[in-house]
Every structure is written in structure tokens, then in C-alpha cells.
Enzyme design. Structure first.
Site, PDB file in Angstrom:
ATOM      1  CE1 TYR A   1      -2.841   3.676   0.700  1.00  0.00           C
ATOM      2  CE2 TYR A   1      -2.085   2.738   3.168  1.00  0.00           C
ATOM      3  CZ  TYR A   1      -2.903   4.062   1.988  1.00  0.00           C
ATOM      4  OH  TYR A   1      -3.859   5.203   2.942  1.00  0.00           O
TER       5      TYR A   1
ATOM      6  CG  LEU B   1       4.414 -10.385  -6.021  1.00  0.00           C
ATOM      7  CD1 LEU B   1       4.027 -10.435  -7.236  1.00  0.00           C
ATOM      8  CD2 LEU B   1       3.849  -8.288  -5.228  1.00  0.00           C
TER       9      LEU B   1
ATOM     10  CG  PHE C   1       7.797   1.522   2.086  1.00  0.00           C
ATOM     11  CD1 PHE C   1       7.434   2.598   2.584  1.00  0.00           C
ATOM     12  CD2 PHE C   1       8.712   1.202   1.020  1.00  0.00           C
ATOM     13  CE1 PHE C   1       7.017   3.327   2.296  1.00  0.00           C
ATOM     14  CE2 PHE C   1       8.835   2.985   0.526  1.00  0.00           C
ATOM     15  CZ  PHE C   1       7.887   4.134   1.316  1.00  0.00           C
TER      16      PHE C   1
ATOM     17  CB  ALA D   1       7.927  -4.781   7.722  1.00  0.00           C
TER      18      ALA D   1
ATOM     19  CG  ASN E   1       9.601 -11.100   6.184  1.00  0.00           C
ATOM     20  OD1 ASN E   1      10.171 -10.243   5.044  1.00  0.00           O
ATOM     21  ND2 ASN E   1       8.178 -10.031   5.525  1.00  0.00           N
TER      22      ASN E   1
ATOM     23  CE1 TYR F   1       4.887  -3.165  11.445  1.00  0.00           C
ATOM     24  CE2 TYR F   1       3.762  -1.454  13.251  1.00  0.00           C
ATOM     25  CZ  TYR F   1       4.740  -2.059  11.543  1.00  0.00           C
ATOM     26  OH  TYR F   1       4.680  -0.835  11.394  1.00  0.00           O
TER      27      TYR F   1
ATOM     28  CE  LYS G   1       7.871  -1.822  10.060  1.00  0.00           C
ATOM     29  NZ  LYS G   1       8.193  -1.391   9.244  1.00  0.00           N
TER      30      LYS G   1
ATOM     31  NE  ARG H   1      -6.686  -3.349  17.214  1.00  0.00           N
ATOM     32  CZ  ARG H   1      -6.968  -2.257  15.836  1.00  0.00           C
ATOM     33  NH1 ARG H   1      -7.251  -3.004  14.749  1.00  0.00           N
ATOM     34  NH2 ARG H   1      -6.495  -1.546  16.099  1.00  0.00           N
TER      35      ARG H   1
ATOM     36  CG  ASP I   1      -6.691  -0.445  19.999  1.00  0.00           C
ATOM     37  OD1 ASP I   1      -5.635  -0.431  19.303  1.00  0.00           O
ATOM     38  OD2 ASP I   1      -8.047  -0.295  19.210  1.00  0.00           O
TER      39      ASP I   1
HETATM   40  N1  UFG Z   1     -11.547   0.582  15.058  1.00  0.00           N
HETATM   41  C1  UFG Z   1     -12.685  -0.134  15.318  1.00  0.00           C
HETATM   42  N2  UFG Z   1     -12.840  -1.317  14.611  1.00  0.00           N
HETATM   43  C2  UFG Z   1     -12.138  -1.856  14.070  1.00  0.00           C
HETATM   44  C3  UFG Z   1     -10.981  -1.252  13.539  1.00  0.00           C
HETATM   45  C4  UFG Z   1     -10.136  -0.777  14.139  1.00  0.00           C
HETATM   46  O1  UFG Z   1     -12.869   0.083  16.194  1.00  0.00           O
HETATM   47  O2  UFG Z   1     -12.610  -2.578  12.954  1.00  0.00           O
HETATM   48  C5  UFG Z   1     -10.214   0.922  15.704  1.00  0.00           C
HETATM   49  C6  UFG Z   1      -9.476   0.583  16.365  1.00  0.00           C
HETATM   50  O3  UFG Z   1      -9.169   0.407  18.052  1.00  0.00           O
HETATM   51  C7  UFG Z   1      -8.079   2.369  16.617  1.00  0.00           C
HETATM   52  C8  UFG Z   1      -9.026   2.918  15.034  1.00  0.00           C
HETATM   53  O4  UFG Z   1      -9.733   2.281  14.778  1.00  0.00           O
HETATM   54  O5  UFG Z   1      -8.992   3.451  17.828  1.00  0.00           O
HETATM   55  C9  UFG Z   1      -7.844   2.521  14.365  1.00  0.00           C
HETATM   56  O6  UFG Z   1      -7.155   1.541  14.108  1.00  0.00           O
HETATM   57  P1  UFG Z   1      -6.155   1.322  12.834  1.00  0.00           P
HETATM   58  O7  UFG Z   1      -6.543  -0.741  12.907  1.00  0.00           O
HETATM   59  O8  UFG Z   1      -6.782   1.135  11.311  1.00  0.00           O
HETATM   60  O9  UFG Z   1      -4.679   1.384  13.447  1.00  0.00           O
HETATM   61  P2  UFG Z   1      -4.069   1.275  14.153  1.00  0.00           P
HETATM   62  O10 UFG Z   1      -4.511   2.233  14.626  1.00  0.00           O
HETATM   63  O11 UFG Z   1      -4.521   0.402  16.025  1.00  0.00           O
HETATM   64  O12 UFG Z   1      -2.626   1.512  13.977  1.00  0.00           O
HETATM   65  C10 UFG Z   1      -1.985   2.348  13.198  1.00  0.00           C
HETATM   66  C11 UFG Z   1      -1.564   0.729  12.060  1.00  0.00           C
HETATM   67  C12 UFG Z   1      -0.353  -0.448  12.993  1.00  0.00           C
HETATM   68  C13 UFG Z   1       0.894   0.562  13.773  1.00  0.00           C
HETATM   69  C14 UFG Z   1       0.185   1.608  14.794  1.00  0.00           C
HETATM   70  C15 UFG Z   1       0.596   2.066  15.796  1.00  0.00           C
HETATM   71  O13 UFG Z   1      -2.051   0.364  11.237  1.00  0.00           O
HETATM   72  O14 UFG Z   1       0.218   0.330  11.876  1.00  0.00           O
HETATM   73  O15 UFG Z   1      -0.723   2.647  14.450  1.00  0.00           O
HETATM   74  O16 UFG Z   1      -0.341   2.450  16.738  1.00  0.00           O
HETATM   75  F1  UFG Z   1       1.200   0.109  14.330  1.00  0.00           F
END
Ligand code: UFG
Length: 334
Positions: free
Chosen positions: A11, A33, A73, A75, A92, A141, A145, A282, A285
Site C-alpha cells: 500500500y 508479493l 517498506f 515488512a 522477516n 510489531y 521496527k 481491542r 490499543d
Molecule cells: N477500529 C475499530 N474498528 C475496526 C478497526 C479499527 O474501532 O474494525 C479502531 C481501532 O480500535 C483504533 C482505530 O480504529 O482505535 C484505528 O485502528 P487501525 O487498526 O486502523 O490503526 P491502529 O491505530 O491500530 O494502527 C496503526 C497502524 C499500525 C501501527 C499503529 C501504531 O495501522 O501499523 O497505528 O500505533 F502499528
């Protein structure tokens, strides 16, 4: 001379390849891929399919191509998966970078721009997060990094390879002209999940927790447009080529939006209802993540131009409407 983009079928990497080619660069792409898509690789890039842990493969590319600098990128990047299978992530991400740096040393390639993450900070002590705040990853993860950053730090000391590490906050949106966009399988990220619900591909979006200590109870994140994010990579390459010292920069928009605000924005942009269901928190978070990107603005001269959340959502929506099944027609993209 060429810029080598590792993970250029993913992406974020694919958006980098498009902007580098827009800028007139010769671009070589490596991607296994495993999670990337062949169709996301710019037709004018020279593409090699392979795994960066395979040192003979990597040496072959460096021997054949004339590589001036590297943008890395490649990973695995799913937080949940990293907790279930941390060894996959160390193998990886960390070992892959170790092999890459070894081959860069052998071929005397002296600069690398590297894709890092806000997950290196863990639960922040305060927001906005600056680069001087402590790093304390809350998931494997983020730990990989951070370890990759340390690999680069010590490799620089021994071999003089200069690096810029860019710590991304929540990347979203798509290229404005619509050729490429976000297509993860499985999809776990908020924006594409909301838009799949808007398209009717999902019955609803589950909100992961409504009892956080935030204004509306849902998590707050800092969303940055993928095209703005990539511009910082191009600036970082110029900075290194101009003799800049190795450094770390946060990339975000310095503003936070809650999950509910994101869903409301998507309703306005799409005109769709987008059903929601309450869900449990989740694991792992943090409640609020907001970047300070002052350092990237001051030192790299970064000027993000697409900071409106409506703009981010509109560009993501155009991609989803144009390619409802992403790169793989007829496939299940949930
Ligand atoms: N969320 C929902 N429902 C969903 C998916 C996400 O409520 O179905 C919420 C999550 O709980 C979070 C927010 O939406 O509060 C964003 O979630 P994402 O999964 O889109 O992104 P994250 O903040 O968890 O993760 C991002 C990057 C990761 C990175 C992280 C660093 O995608 O690669 O930030 O904190 F590691």
C-alpha cells in the site's frame, strides 16, 4: 542510477514508487508479493519478485542494477498477528533488514529511508508525541521496527550508511488519480473497513471500545494522507543526498479524530448510512495517539497539504468505488 524500493507492491510502497517516477527517477522495486500486489507496481518500474532474506537474490539485484539509495517498506505490519507470531515478525522484519544492510555495505550504497511506526512509542506519556519521548513498544510489531532502527544506528557507526527513519501515525487515503490504493487481506484498518461497510461488503463496522477516556469514548488517532506521507520520503532522500545526518521523524497531521468522528466523516463523504455495532476494546490499543511533526517540517521542509480528514476519506472512497474488490477481481477482500 536508481532508487531501490523494497516493498514497492504494498500500500505505502506503491505510492512511493508512483511519486518517485513522477519526479523522473529510475525505480527498481523488490517485493515478495506475500502481502503486496503485482498490479500495484508502476508499469515503468523494474520489478524483481523475491524475499529480502535471500541474500543471493538481493546480491543479484544490487549487481544488476545501479542503486544510489534505498527506501525500505518491506515488512509484516499487523499488530495482532505480531503478538501471535512474534518470531515471524523478527525473522522477516529484523533479519530481512540485517541482510539488506549487509548487501548495502558490500555495494557501498550509503543512504536508506526507512518505514517506522508510532507503535515504537507504545502508550504515550503525553500528546502530541515528539521524537524525544521514550520508546516502549506495546506489541511485537513495534519492537521489530525499533530494533530495525537500532540496526541502522550501529551500521551507520561501523560502515557510514546514513538513514532517515520515519515513524508513521495512521496512514490512509489513496493516490488522487486513483490507479493505486489500500488493499490488505485480511483488512484490519479502520478507514477501509468503514468504506467496505459503506459499499455493503460488510454488514456493519464494529467500534472497538466506547469507554475510553476521550470526548466520545472512542479511540483518537492522527490520520495522515498517504500522498503527504510519501512526500516526506522524497524530502528525506534529498536531505540524505544533500549530506543531512541520520535522524528520526514523526509523520502525522498533528490532529486527532475519534473512531466515531471518522465514521461520521465517511457518512458525509459517501452519503451512505454505515451501520455500527459496539464491540469490546481491542488488546493493545492506546486511547489517544497524536503526532508532533514539527521536526519533519523544520528539518525536512515537509508541508503536508492534504490534512483535512474529508480529503483523506474522499480519496480513499474514490479508490474503493473504482476498485471495490481491490487488485483482485472477484476475490474476498475482508
Ligand atoms: N477500529 C475499530 N474498528 C475496526 C478497526 C479499527 O474501532 O474494525 C479502531 C481501532 O480500535 C483504533 C482505530 O480504529 O482505535 C484505528 O485502528 P487501525 O487498526 O486502523 O490503526 P491502529 O491505530 O491500530 O494502527 C496503526 C497502524 C499500525 C501501527 C499503529 C501504531 O495501522 O501499523 O497505528 O500505533 F502499528
Amino acid at each position: 542510477m536508481s532508487v531501490l524500493v523494497l516493498g514497492g507492491a504494498g500500500y505505502i510502497g506503491s505510492h512511493a514508487v508512483y511519486q518517485l517516477i513522477d519526479q523522473g527517477e529510475n525505480v527498481v522495486v523488490i517485493d515478495s508479493l506475500e502481502t503486496g500486489h503485482k498490479q500495484a507496481v508502476h508499469p515503468n518500474a523494474t520489478f524483481y519478485e523475491g524475499d529480502i532474506r535471500n541474500i543471493d537474490f538481493l546480491r543479484g539485484v544490487f549487481q544488476k542494477e545501479s542503486i544510489a539509495s534505498v527506501v525500505h517498506f518491506a515488512a509484516n505490519s499487523l499488530v495482532g498477528e505480531s503478538m501471535e507470531d512474534p518470531l515471524k515478525y523478527f525473522d522477516n522484519n529484523v533479519y530481512g533488514t540485517q541482510v539488506l544492510l549487509r548487501v548495502m555495505v558490500e555495494h557501498d550504497v550509503k543512504s536508506i529511508v526507512f518505514s517506522s511506526t508510532a507503535a515504537t512509542y507504545g502508550e504515550p506519556e503525553a500528546v502530541p508525541i515528539t521524537e524525544t519521548m521514550p520508546t516502549n513498544p506495546a506489541n511485537a510489531y513495534g519492537e521489530t521496527k525499533l530494533t530495525m532502527e537500532k540496526l541502522m544506528k550501529w551500521t551507520e557507526q561501523a560502515h557510514g550508511i546514513k538513514y532517515v527513519s520515519l515513524r508513521y501515525f495512521n496512514v490512509a487515503g489513496a493516490r488522487e488519480t486513483g490507479e493505486i490504493g489500500e488493499d490488505h487481506r485480511p483488512e484490519t484498518h479502520l478507514v477501509p473497513i468503514i468504506l467496505q461497510a459503506a459499499l455493503g461488503q460488510r454488514s456493519h463496522i464494529t467500534i472497538f471500545g466506547e469507554d475510553y477516556d476521550t470526548a466520545d469514548g472512542t479511540c483518537v488517532r492522527d490520520y495522515v494522507h498517504v500522498e503527504d506521507l510519501i512526500q516526506a520520503h522524497l524530502l528525506a532522500l534529498d536531505y540524505l543526498n544533500g549530506g543531512g545526518k541520520s535522524d528520526i521523524f514523526n509523520l502525522g497531521s498533528n490532529q486527532g479524530f475519534s473512531v466515531k468522528e471518522m465514521i461520521d466523516t465517511a457518512r458525509q463523504v459517501t452519503g451512505k448510512e454505515i451501520p455500527v455495532m459496539p464491540g469490546d476494546r481491542r488488546a493493545g490499543d492506546p486511547s489517544v495517539l497524536i503526532a508532533s511533526s514539527e521536526k519533519a517540517k523544520n528539518i525536512l521542509g515537509w508541508q503536508p497539504a492534504r490534512t483535512s480528514i474529508t480529503k483523506i476519506m474522499e480519496d480513499a472512497w474514490h479508490w474503493h468505488v473504482a476498485r471495490p474488490n481491490g487488485y483482485v477481481e472477484g476475490a474476498d477482500n475482508k
